[in-house]
Scaffold this active site. Structure first.
Site, PDB file in Angstrom:
ATOM      1  N   ARG A 144      -7.971 -51.342  42.673  1.00 10.79           N
ATOM      2  CA  ARG A 144      -6.968 -50.442  42.132  1.00 10.79           C
ATOM      3  C   ARG A 144      -5.829 -51.198  41.437  1.00 10.79           C
ATOM      4  NH1 ARG A 144      -2.112 -47.963  43.675  1.00 10.79           N
ATOM      5  NH2 ARG A 144      -1.957 -45.834  42.891  1.00 10.79           N
TER       6      ARG A 144
ATOM      7  N   SER B  59      -2.182 -42.037  42.860  1.00 15.41           N
ATOM      8  CA  SER B  59      -2.125 -41.918  44.310  1.00 15.41           C
ATOM      9  C   SER B  59      -2.251 -40.441  44.683  1.00 15.41           C
ATOM     10  CB  SER B  59      -0.795 -42.500  44.749  1.00 15.41           C
ATOM     11  OG  SER B  59      -0.835 -42.734  46.109  1.00 15.41           O
ATOM     12  N   LEU B  60      -1.992 -40.098  45.929  1.00 14.72           N
ATOM     13  CA  LEU B  60      -2.035 -38.689  46.338  1.00 14.72           C
ATOM     14  C   LEU B  60      -0.695 -38.320  46.946  1.00 14.72           C
ATOM     15  CD1 LEU B  60      -5.504 -38.551  48.135  1.00 14.72           C
ATOM     16  CD2 LEU B  60      -4.899 -37.321  46.045  1.00 14.72           C
TER      17      LEU B  60
ATOM     18  N   GLU C 126     -12.292 -33.060  52.236  1.00 13.79           N
ATOM     19  CA  GLU C 126     -13.136 -34.208  52.622  1.00 13.79           C
ATOM     20  C   GLU C 126     -12.250 -35.268  53.278  1.00 13.79           C
ATOM     21  OE1 GLU C 126     -14.039 -34.609  48.564  1.00 13.79           O
ATOM     22  OE2 GLU C 126     -12.884 -36.450  48.312  1.00 13.79           O
TER      23      GLU C 126
ATOM     24  N   CYS D  34      -3.424 -73.679  85.227  1.00 13.67           N
ATOM     25  CA  CYS D  34      -4.141 -72.402  85.268  1.00 13.67           C
ATOM     26  C   CYS D  34      -3.404 -71.410  86.170  1.00 13.67           C
ATOM     27  CB  CYS D  34      -5.558 -72.627  85.782  1.00 13.67           C
ATOM     28  SG  CYS D  34      -6.442 -71.076  86.041  1.00 13.67           S
TER      29      CYS D  34
ATOM     30  N   LYS E 177      -2.156 -35.896  56.134  1.00 16.03           N
ATOM     31  CA  LYS E 177      -2.191 -37.133  56.914  1.00 16.03           C
ATOM     32  C   LYS E 177      -2.256 -36.837  58.404  1.00 16.03           C
ATOM     33  CE  LYS E 177      -0.728 -40.828  55.296  1.00 16.03           C
ATOM     34  NZ  LYS E 177      -1.293 -42.079  54.780  1.00 16.03           N
TER      35      LYS E 177
ATOM     36  N   CYS F 221     -13.199 -72.144  88.917  1.00 15.46           N
ATOM     37  CA  CYS F 221     -11.983 -71.325  88.929  1.00 15.46           C
ATOM     38  C   CYS F 221     -12.385 -69.875  89.189  1.00 15.46           C
ATOM     39  CB  CYS F 221     -11.275 -71.454  87.574  1.00 15.46           C
ATOM     40  SG  CYS F 221      -9.955 -70.252  87.352  1.00 15.46           S
TER      41      CYS F 221
ATOM     42  N   GLU G 171     -40.675 -56.241  57.136  1.00 20.41           N
ATOM     43  CA  GLU G 171     -41.381 -55.695  55.966  1.00 20.41           C
ATOM     44  C   GLU G 171     -40.465 -55.721  54.745  1.00 20.41           C
ATOM     45  OE1 GLU G 171     -44.369 -52.436  57.986  1.00 20.41           O
ATOM     46  OE2 GLU G 171     -42.278 -51.872  57.703  1.00 20.41           O
ATOM     47  N   TYR G 172     -39.233 -55.275  54.973  1.00 18.16           N
ATOM     48  CA  TYR G 172     -38.267 -55.274  53.876  1.00 18.16           C
ATOM     49  C   TYR G 172     -38.096 -56.699  53.328  1.00 18.16           C
ATOM     50  CZ  TYR G 172     -33.936 -54.611  51.290  1.00 18.16           C
ATOM     51  OH  TYR G 172     -32.991 -54.590  50.291  1.00 18.16           O
ATOM     52  N   ASP G 173     -37.907 -57.632  54.249  1.00 21.26           N
ATOM     53  CA  ASP G 173     -37.705 -59.021  53.815  1.00 21.26           C
ATOM     54  C   ASP G 173     -38.901 -59.537  53.031  1.00 21.26           C
ATOM     55  OD1 ASP G 173     -35.286 -58.984  55.010  1.00 21.26           O
ATOM     56  OD2 ASP G 173     -35.895 -60.121  56.786  1.00 21.26           O
TER      57      ASP G 173
ATOM     58  N   LYS H 227     -10.119 -38.565  54.170  1.00 23.69           N
ATOM     59  CA  LYS H 227      -9.351 -39.551  53.406  1.00 23.69           C
ATOM     60  C   LYS H 227      -9.684 -40.899  54.042  1.00 23.69           C
ATOM     61  CE  LYS H 227      -4.682 -40.575  51.792  1.00 23.69           C
ATOM     62  NZ  LYS H 227      -4.775 -42.013  51.977  1.00 23.69           N
TER      63      LYS H 227
ATOM     64  N   TYR I  67     -15.921 -40.696  45.861  1.00 19.26           N
ATOM     65  CA  TYR I  67     -15.430 -39.318  46.010  1.00 19.26           C
ATOM     66  C   TYR I  67     -14.878 -38.685  44.743  1.00 19.26           C
ATOM     67  CZ  TYR I  67     -11.397 -42.345  46.900  1.00 19.26           C
ATOM     68  OH  TYR I  67     -10.459 -43.323  46.827  1.00 19.26           O
TER      69      TYR I  67
ATOM     70  N   ASP J  67      -9.806 -44.768  54.865  1.00 18.81           N
ATOM     71  CA  ASP J  67      -8.759 -45.773  54.917  1.00 18.81           C
ATOM     72  C   ASP J  67      -9.363 -47.135  54.589  1.00 18.81           C
ATOM     73  OD1 ASP J  67      -6.273 -46.766  55.236  1.00 18.81           O
ATOM     74  OD2 ASP J  67      -6.239 -46.646  57.417  1.00 18.81           O
TER      75      ASP J  67
ATOM     76  N   CYS K 253      -6.075 -70.894  89.329  1.00 18.60           N
ATOM     77  CA  CYS K 253      -6.472 -71.956  90.256  1.00 18.60           C
ATOM     78  C   CYS K 253      -5.533 -73.164  90.215  1.00 18.60           C
ATOM     79  CB  CYS K 253      -7.906 -72.394  89.987  1.00 18.60           C
ATOM     80  SG  CYS K 253      -8.069 -73.364  88.487  1.00 18.60           S
TER      81      CYS K 253
ATOM     82  N   CYS L 103      -8.798 -73.566  81.075  1.00 18.43           N
ATOM     83  CA  CYS L 103      -8.908 -74.097  82.420  1.00 18.43           C
ATOM     84  C   CYS L 103     -10.313 -74.665  82.491  1.00 18.43           C
ATOM     85  CB  CYS L 103      -8.742 -72.961  83.434  1.00 18.43           C
ATOM     86  SG  CYS L 103      -9.259 -73.435  85.077  1.00 18.43           S
TER      87      CYS L 103
ATOM     88  N   ASP M 134     -37.400 -54.524  59.405  1.00 14.54           N
ATOM     89  CA  ASP M 134     -36.683 -55.614  58.733  1.00 14.54           C
ATOM     90  C   ASP M 134     -37.637 -56.636  58.116  1.00 14.54           C
ATOM     91  OD1 ASP M 134     -34.428 -54.397  59.487  1.00 14.54           O
ATOM     92  OD2 ASP M 134     -33.782 -55.922  60.944  1.00 14.54           O
TER      93      ASP M 134
HETATM   94  S1  IVH Z   1      -8.927 -38.635  45.451  1.00 13.96           S
HETATM   95  C1  IVH Z   1      -7.169 -38.669  41.246  1.00 13.96           C
HETATM   96  N1  IVH Z   1     -10.272 -38.635  47.688  1.00 13.96           N
HETATM   97  O1  IVH Z   1      -6.180 -42.389  49.127  1.00 13.96           O
HETATM   98  C2  IVH Z   1      -7.965 -38.817  42.474  1.00 13.96           C
HETATM   99  N2  IVH Z   1      -8.641 -40.341  47.357  1.00 13.96           N
HETATM  100  O2  IVH Z   1      -3.277 -42.314  49.343  1.00 13.96           O
HETATM  101  C3  IVH Z   1      -7.173 -39.373  43.596  1.00 13.96           C
HETATM  102  N3  IVH Z   1      -8.504 -41.946  49.213  1.00 13.96           N
HETATM  103  O3  IVH Z   1      -5.504 -43.805  45.998  1.00 13.96           O
HETATM  104  C4  IVH Z   1      -7.949 -39.868  44.722  1.00 13.96           C
HETATM  105  N4  IVH Z   1     -10.083 -41.044  50.458  1.00 13.96           N
HETATM  106  O4  IVH Z   1      -7.554 -44.632  47.314  1.00 13.96           O
HETATM  107  C5  IVH Z   1      -9.308 -39.249  46.961  1.00 13.96           C
HETATM  108  N5  IVH Z   1     -11.568 -38.526  49.617  1.00 13.96           N
HETATM  109  C6  IVH Z   1     -10.619 -39.133  48.883  1.00 13.96           C
HETATM  110  C7  IVH Z   1      -9.959 -40.281  49.344  1.00 13.96           C
HETATM  111  C8  IVH Z   1      -8.964 -40.864  48.549  1.00 13.96           C
HETATM  112  C9  IVH Z   1      -9.207 -42.026  50.355  1.00 13.96           C
HETATM  113  C10 IVH Z   1      -7.446 -42.895  48.829  1.00 13.96           C
HETATM  114  C11 IVH Z   1      -7.402 -43.246  47.369  1.00 13.96           C
HETATM  115  C12 IVH Z   1      -6.005 -42.895  46.928  1.00 13.96           C
HETATM  116  C13 IVH Z   1      -5.268 -42.943  48.217  1.00 13.96           C
HETATM  117  C14 IVH Z   1      -3.983 -42.153  48.162  1.00 13.96           C
END
Ligand code: IVH
Length: 698
Positions: A156, A102-103, A133, A436, A342, A459, A55-57, A135, A246, A137, A439, A454, A53
């Site tokens: 988004r 979305s998915l 891969e 409390c 999911k 106590c 050195e980096y700093d 998903k 991703y 959160d 006590c 307390c 750290d």
């Molecule tokens: S692909 C057109 N890959 O999940 C491409 N989404 O519930 C669509 N998310 O809006 C997204 N991990 O925000 C993709 N490995 C992953 C993801 C991912 C999380 C999110 C993303 C999307 C949401 C849908």
């Protein structure tokens, strides 16, 4: 991205830059940037730090100073430009280059088989290679590079319009500010990904919120998306966000250039991005040839979901070939070539049966909800902390309420909200005690705090909690001296206080049921070993209010023996990095109290290490230890970098601005605003270059 030869060269370059003299500023600036980008990549993308750290700093500060001296050399993609000064106004709305869709979701093997069938129909084939891969959160973001430079980062939003949070995206150190896209013939590239917060960072953040009387955030996702919208980028930087990218969602090519060879499959594209320095899921993603293998992978992965440092709420299965993806297209809502699998929800509803009140080590009285036992994500939840009265009132909780409970990964369970629509009218108010529960002393609530306390330091509940904390893993790490044993020993009069740990009547213990010779020996060994723990652990273990592990390290590093802290007043304490008035007051108060000094003396007599040996070594050469310096103006007698190195060598430190923490401002010619500010403050000693030289030369 870096060959082994590159890595070796950059490492050597880092080492030689540490002692270079800044003679060829232009070249050095370039080399420093190269080295810092490399160190960031190792640290944030590879999780394998190559530099200490300090050195980096030192390298970072060098670059900052050179850029200060040669402002014309500053470029937007310099690592120093991540740290923005000032506040953002409201974030402007921007439209996405392509809508952020979305998915579609699946929840079981049958859903996945249906989806596979639809894919095959659309792609008119019997064989599809999938890429699976995690998903993530978190909060999804779009990041745009033009001519290899990061130019925009956006949330988004509604999928069509998002908020321009470029300045905050730049605070995420794993996201490169520049990448070699031009070499591959690409002009503009849009990358999608997720901004996440590691579970442990999230837990620590919530601990702090609760300590400050704020209600904790429900989950890391809310924390990540909230942080992206904070108007102070410095604050964003402190929150340690991470990112995983991703998807390349859009790109334009230079005239006459072919599509890069890596841009034919999803798998190759993410590997390529990784090669270019981006954090992509290369370690977790998997190519699979048929849906059965996909299903097996998904089911196996679900059992390992808690092993990842951040939250994942499922997996995403994508058709690997880009040609096939194009052929399949999208609906208005989601791509047809990708689907989410999911994992089991980590929310459940239950009934709030009663609220109990627990007394903590600092006397804080915490309401704890007892709920009808409910399984969430493989764990049966029966008990949930409600933190403090404000949280209870804010959520409008009542005994008898049906409540929505969430348990995100290894994050502690949490009541999201009561389901008010299910109330019958028989629900009862939650009544807070005025004395409390252990006590019976009257409770107090300082105006600026959210918790009732307390204040009886004898106590029993507090004493027991203090001992448990001292022995805990992050403090003295005395295995087997956990809650149950401490409680038992305390009740039997075998353990009255912290130093008592080192004076236990072992014959009496041997006579207790459940203590064989082996467990006695183990416990004795663990206690004996704890005497050698480092000073920061002792300080942390003493349980001083507002002193967490990091603060304990800061305090330990500032002294060579704990007793030195007896003489530190608040003013001296706030001169330490990150020590504010609240911590300073609490530390000063702690070390002034006679009973605490007695505890420390008894620990020392018992043979517990209270010295900072590391510091003792530094001290022999470090006559400037604890002193802070800043140089300003044009220095004529020595080079800034040399002077700073001298200060650091002698144990002092360099600050980046004038504040009450600054001890000495060394002024060269034409000093400007820093000098003015120091004069105004009145607490900073102002030195000429000659005075400084006299000082360092003793
Ligand atoms: S692909 C057109 N890959 O999940 C491409 N989404 O519930 C669509 N998310 O809006 C997204 N991990 O925000 C993709 N490995 C992953 C993801 C991912 C999380 C999110 C993303 C999307 C949401 C849908």
């Amino acid at each position: 991205m870096y060959t082994t030869a590159d890595e070796q060269r950059l490492y050597q370059q880092a080492k030689s830059l540490l002692s270079s003299d800044g003679a060829n500023a232009e070249k050095e600036i370039e080399q420093l940037r190269e080295v810092i980008n490399y160190a960031d990549w190792k640290y944030y993308v590879q999780s394998e730090p190559v530099l200490a750290d300090v050195e980096y700093d030192a390298l970072y500060k060098k670059l900052q100073h050179l850029e200060e001296q040669y402002p014309e050399q500053v470029t937007a993609d310099s690592p120093t430009q991540r740290v923005a000064i000032g506040l953002s106004e409201k974030f402007p709305s921007v439209s996405h280059l392509v809508p952020m869709l979305s998915l579609d979701n699946t929840y079981n093997a049958d859903d996945l088989r249906d989806w596979d069938r639809r894919c095959k129909e659309l792609a008119k084939t019997d064989v599809i290679e999938y890429c699976v891969e995690p998903k993530y959160d978190g909060a999804s973001v779009s990041i745009i590079y033009e001519n290899g430079k990061l130019v925009r980062g956006a949330t988004r939003g509604d999928g069509v319009m998002g908020e321009d949070v470029t300045i905050n995206i730049k605070q995420i150190r794993s996201i490169p500010l520049a990448a070699a896209f031009e070499k591959a013939g690409l002009d503009q590239v849009e990358i999608r990904g997720e901004v996440v917060i590691h579970k442990e960072v999230f837990a620590e953040y919530n601990r702090q919120r609760v300590a400050e009387g704020l209600s904790p955030l429900a989950n890391p996702r809310n924390a990540a998306s909230g942080t992206l919208r904070i108007l102070d980028p410095k604050e964003v930087g402190k929150r340690k966000l991470s990112a995983i990218l991703y998807h390349i969602s859009y790109y334009t090519q230079q005239r006459g250039k072919d599509v890069p060879e890596q841009m034919h499959t999803h798998y190759d594209s993410l590997n390529w991005l990784y090669q270019l320095g981006f954090p992509t899921p290369v370690k977790e993603m998997q190519r699979l040839n048929n849906i059965d293998d996909v299903i097996a992978f998904c089911e196996a992965f679900e059992t390992r979901r808690d092993d990842l440092p951040y939250e994942v709420d499922g997996l995403v299965i994508k058709v690997n070939s880009f040609d096939m993806q194009d052929q399949m297209g999208m609906t208005a809502h989601h791509p047809r070539w990708a689907v989410a699998y999911k994992f089991k929800a980590r929310q459940a509803t239950s009934k709030l049966l009663k609220v109990e009140f627990q007394v903590g080590r600092t006397g804080s009285v915490t309401p704890v909800a007892k709920i009808e036992p409910v399984p969430i994500g493989g764990v049966t939840v029966t008990s949930i902390s409600l933190f403090n009265e404000d949280v209870v009132r804010e959520k409008d909780l009542h005994i008898g309420d049906t409540v929505l409970v969430e348990r995100a990964g290894d994050v502690i369970p949490y009541i999201v909200k009561p389901l008010a629509e299910l109330r019958t009218g028989d629900e009862q108010d939650i009544v807070f005690p005025t004395t409390c529960p252990v006590c019976d002393e009257a409770l107090e609530k300082p105006e600026e705090e959210a918790v009732w306390r307390c204040i009886n330091i004898s106590c029993p509940a507090q004493v027991v909690e203090r001992i448990i904390h001292f022995a805990s893993k992050d403090a003295m790490d005395i295995r087997n001296l956990g809650g149950a044993n401490v409680q038992k020993f305390y009740e039997l009069g075998l353990l009255k206080d912290i130093p008592g740990i080192y004076n236990i009547d072992w014959d009496a213990v041997r006579q207790l049921g459940g203590f064989g010779e082996k467990s006695v020996t183990n416990l004795q060994t663990a206690i004996e070993n704890s005497k050698k723990q480092s000073l920061n652990r002792v300080i942390y273990g003493l349980g001083i209010r507002h002193v967490g592990e990091t603060m304990a390290k800061t305090l330990a590093n500032a002294v060579s023996h704990i007793r030195e802290l007896y003489d530190w007043d608040e003013e001296k304490l706030v001169s330490l990095e990150d020590v504010g008035p609240k911590v300073a007051a609490s530390v000063a108060h702690f070390f002034h109290a006679h009973e605490n000094r007695d505890t420390i003396d008894t620990l020392e007599k018992a043979g517990v290490n209270l010295a900072n040996h590391h510091k003792n070594k530094a001290e022999t050469t470090g006559e400037l230890s604890g002193k802070t310096f800043l140089f300003t103006g044009t220095l004529t007698k020595f080079k800034r970098s040399e002077a700073e190195a001298m200060v650091e060598e002698k144990g002092g430190s360099i600050l980046s601005g004038v504040s009450s923490k600054l001890n000495y401002l060394v002024v060269g010619e034409d000093a400007g605003s820093k000098l003015e500010k120091a004069k105004k403050l009145g607490t900073v000693a102002i030195l000429t270059e000659d005075q400084f030289m006299d000082m360092v030369n003793g």
